[in-house]
Enzyme design. Structure first.
Site, PDB file in Angstrom:
ATOM      1  N   SER A  51       0.839  -1.200   0.000  1.00 44.22           N
ATOM      2  CA  SER A  51       0.000   0.000   0.000  1.00 44.22           C
ATOM      3  C   SER A  51       0.874   1.251   0.000  1.00 44.22           C
ATOM      4  O   SER A  51       2.061   1.196   0.325  1.00 44.22           O
ATOM      5  CB  SER A  51      -0.893   0.015   1.239  1.00 44.22           C
ATOM      6  OG  SER A  51      -1.694  -1.141   1.288  1.00 44.22           O
TER       7      SER A  51
HETATM    8  N1  SAH Z   1      -0.115  -3.685   4.280  1.00 45.63           N
HETATM    9  C1  SAH Z   1       0.283  -4.646   3.260  1.00 45.63           C
HETATM   10  C2  SAH Z   1      -0.913  -4.843   2.372  1.00 45.63           C
HETATM   11  C3  SAH Z   1      -0.715  -5.706   1.213  1.00 45.63           C
HETATM   12  S1  SAH Z   1      -2.099  -5.829   0.109  1.00 45.63           S
HETATM   13  C4  SAH Z   1       1.452  -4.052   2.491  1.00 45.63           C
HETATM   14  O1  SAH Z   1       1.400  -2.854   2.242  1.00 45.63           O
HETATM   15  O2  SAH Z   1       2.393  -4.732   2.109  1.00 45.63           O
HETATM   16  C5  SAH Z   1      -3.197  -6.910   0.990  1.00 45.63           C
HETATM   17  C6  SAH Z   1      -2.651  -8.266   1.332  1.00 45.63           C
HETATM   18  O3  SAH Z   1      -3.751  -8.983   1.884  1.00 45.63           O
HETATM   19  C7  SAH Z   1      -2.152  -9.100   0.162  1.00 45.63           C
HETATM   20  O4  SAH Z   1      -0.853  -9.551   0.451  1.00 45.63           O
HETATM   21  C8  SAH Z   1      -3.136 -10.277   0.085  1.00 45.63           C
HETATM   22  O5  SAH Z   1      -2.532 -11.483  -0.325  1.00 45.63           O
HETATM   23  C9  SAH Z   1      -3.624 -10.345   1.514  1.00 45.63           C
HETATM   24  N2  SAH Z   1      -4.919 -10.996   1.698  1.00 45.63           N
HETATM   25  C10 SAH Z   1      -5.988 -10.994   0.859  1.00 45.63           C
HETATM   26  N3  SAH Z   1      -7.008 -11.685   1.388  1.00 45.63           N
HETATM   27  C11 SAH Z   1      -6.576 -12.149   2.601  1.00 45.63           C
HETATM   28  C12 SAH Z   1      -7.178 -12.915   3.627  1.00 45.63           C
HETATM   29  N4  SAH Z   1      -8.419 -13.388   3.528  1.00 45.63           N
HETATM   30  N5  SAH Z   1      -6.440 -13.190   4.730  1.00 45.63           N
HETATM   31  C13 SAH Z   1      -5.170 -12.728   4.860  1.00 45.63           C
HETATM   32  N6  SAH Z   1      -4.555 -11.985   3.913  1.00 45.63           N
HETATM   33  C14 SAH Z   1      -5.252 -11.699   2.801  1.00 45.63           C
END
Ligand code: SAH
Length: 199
Positions: A51
Site C-alpha cells: 500500500s
Molecule cells: N499492508 C500490506 C498490504 C498488502 S495488500 C502491504 O502494504 O504490504 C493486501 C494483502 O492482503 C495481500 O498480500 C493479500 O494477499 C492479503 N490478503 C488478501 N485476502 C486475505 C485474507 N483473507 N487473509 C489474509 N490476507 C489476505
C-alpha cells in the site's frame, strides 16, 4: 517521505518516527526500489501490492497504537506495515493468505530485527486464540463488515477496515461495550480481501 506525510496531514509523532526508522525499500522488490519512497502502491508479486505510505500512515494513526498493545494485521503483504507496527512497540500478529508473501515478509522482518508473529490463513477469521486485540488493521477490502473481527476487539479497541466491492470506504470502528461506533474515514482503493476458502 516523512515530510510529505506530515504535509499531507499526518500529525502523530510516533507514526512519523516509525516511518523514519523503517527502510521501505527493503520491502519492495529489486526492480521497484527506485520508487520505494514515492507515495504510491507498488507491485510485490503474486498479484498483490504494498500500500502507499499515506494509506499505512492513516491506518496507523487511526489505530492509536500504544507501546505493548496487542495488534492484529490482516494481509501481511510486503511486511512493511508489520515493521511499522513493531517499531511502534506493538505486539504484532499478522496473517497473510498467500504463503509465498508471508515467507518473504518473514525473512525481511527477521533480517531487520523486527519481531512479529506471522501466520498463513484467512485473516477474515482473525485469531480467536490470541484475542482480544487493541487494534486490528485490515489491508484488503472486505465485501461486508467482517463479523468475526469485531468480537476480537478489546474494550476501546479499534478496527480499521476498507469495505466495499466496487466503491470502497475506509471505516474505523471503536468498541464501546456491546456497541461498535463507526466512523467513515474516506473513499479507498484496496485490493480485495480473498474470502473464498483455499482451493
Ligand atoms: N499492508 C500490506 C498490504 C498488502 S495488500 C502491504 O502494504 O504490504 C493486501 C494483502 O492482503 C495481500 O498480500 C493479500 O494477499 C492479503 N490478503 C488478501 N485476502 C486475505 C485474507 N483473507 N487473509 C489474509 N490476507 C489476505
Amino acid at each position: 517521505m516523512v515530510e510529505r506525510l506530515r504535509a499531507g496531514g499526518i500529525a502523530d509523532l510516533a507514526v512519523l518516527h516509525a516511518f523514519d526508522a523503517v527502510p521501505r525499500h527493503e520491502f519492495v522488490p529489486e526492480a521497484m526500489r527506485h520508487r520505494a519512497y514515492e507515495d504510491v502502491p507498488l507491485p510485490i508479486g503474486s498479484g498483490q501490492t504494498i500500500s502507499s505510505p499515506t494509506i499505512h500512515a492513516i491506518s496507523l494513526e487511526l489505530a492509536e497504537v500504544d507501546e505493548g498493545d496487542r495488534v492484529l494485521e490482516v494481509g501481511t503483504g510486503s511486511g512493511f506495515q508489520t515493521a511499522l507496527l513493531a517499531e511502534l512497540g506493538a505486539e504484532v500478529f499478522s496473517i497473510e493468505r498467500l504463503p509465498e508473501l508471508s515467507a518473504r515478509a518473514g525473512e525481511i522482518l527477521s533480517r531487520l530485527g523486527y519481531a512479529a508473529r506471522l501466520g498463513v490463513g484467512d485473516g477474515g477469521q482473525g485469531l480467536p486464540d490470541h484475542a482480544p486485540f487493541a487494534a486490528i488493521i485490515v489491508g484488503a477490502a472486505a465485501a461486508e463488515a467482517p463479523g468475526a473481527l469485531f468480537a476480537q476487539l478489546s474494550e476501546g479497541g479499534r478496527l480499521i477496515v476498507p469495505i466495499g466491492v466496487r466503491e470502497q470506504v475506509l471505516y474505523r470502528y471503536v468498541r464501546r461495550g456491546a456497541e461498535f461506533v463507526r466512523e467513515r474515514i474516506s473513499g479507498a482503493r484496496f485490493v480485495p480481501l480473498i474470502e473464498q476458502p483455499l482451493g
